[in-house]
Design an enzyme around this catalytic site. Structure first.
Site, mmCIF file in Angstrom:
data_model
loop_
_atom_site.group_PDB
_atom_site.id
_atom_site.type_symbol
_atom_site.label_atom_id
_atom_site.label_comp_id
_atom_site.label_asym_id
_atom_site.label_seq_id
_atom_site.Cartn_x
_atom_site.Cartn_y
_atom_site.Cartn_z
ATOM 1 C CG HIS A 93 -0.508 0.424 2.296
ATOM 2 N ND1 HIS A 93 0.446 -0.463 3.432
ATOM 3 C CD2 HIS A 93 0.099 1.649 3.155
ATOM 4 C CE1 HIS A 93 0.630 0.407 3.900
ATOM 5 N NE2 HIS A 93 0.537 1.552 4.928
ATOM 6 C CG HIS B 160 -0.084 5.869 2.053
ATOM 7 N ND1 HIS B 160 -1.321 5.759 2.444
ATOM 8 C CD2 HIS B 160 0.585 5.195 3.888
ATOM 9 C CE1 HIS B 160 -1.585 4.620 3.420
ATOM 10 N NE2 HIS B 160 0.013 4.731 4.457
#
Length: 163
Positions: free
Chosen positions: A70, A85
């Site tokens: 992620h 992110h």
């Protein structure tokens, strides 16, 4: 040092260009629904509300893709440190909808890093707004977000002037 060097000011500042790691719409960090990003606790930069696709290397450097795919940290040859992110709380997906393409280590700008299934992630009620943040602000004099509106992978996104 020449007599008129004082007129030139200090030596030229190093400017690092960061290119868009994904396609979508550029938004301010304040629009990311997570205080750590929106209040710039982690660092400064911008975010992208992504279109379907993948995350690409925004600059040459050393990458570290988090175990859950992620997030990606990038360290540039000039020592600038970034984090991409993907979304908010997407660590909880534990790789679901996020497929690692690259291995950790050195990469060239434009290398594909992680594919994402935008519809799947949105269907699980996660925000996909993706911060691209400079994390070592102590080496930064200024950040200029030069892109606005829609961007494609590889478009110039930010110019970071180092101290």
């Amino acid at each position: 040092m020449g007599f008129f060097d004082f007129l030139k000011g200090k030596k030229d500042k190093k400017v690092v260009e960061i290119y868009s790691p994904l396609a979508g719409r550029v938004i301010p960090l304040e629009e990311v629904p997570d205080d750590a990003f929106s209040q710039k606790m982690i660092g400064d930069g911008c975010a992208i509300d992504p279109a379907p696709g993948a995350i690409y290397a925004p600059i040459d450097g050393e990458i570290d893709i988090f175990e859950t795919n992620h997030a990606i940290s990038v360290e540039t040859p000039s020592g600038l440190e970034l984090i991409i992110h993907f979304g908010v709380d997407t660590v909880k997906l534990n790789k679901e909808g996020l497929v690692r393409i690259a291995e950790n280590g050195g990469v060239k700008r434009g290398a594909e890093l992680v594919k994402y299934d935008l519809d799947l992630i949105k269907s699980k009620n996660y925000s996909t707004k993706t911060p691209i943040i400079v994390t070592n602000m102590d080496v930064v004099e200024s950040i200029e977000v030069v892109a606005n509106g829609d961007v494609n992978v590889g478009d110039l996104l930010m110019k970071v002037t180092l101290k």
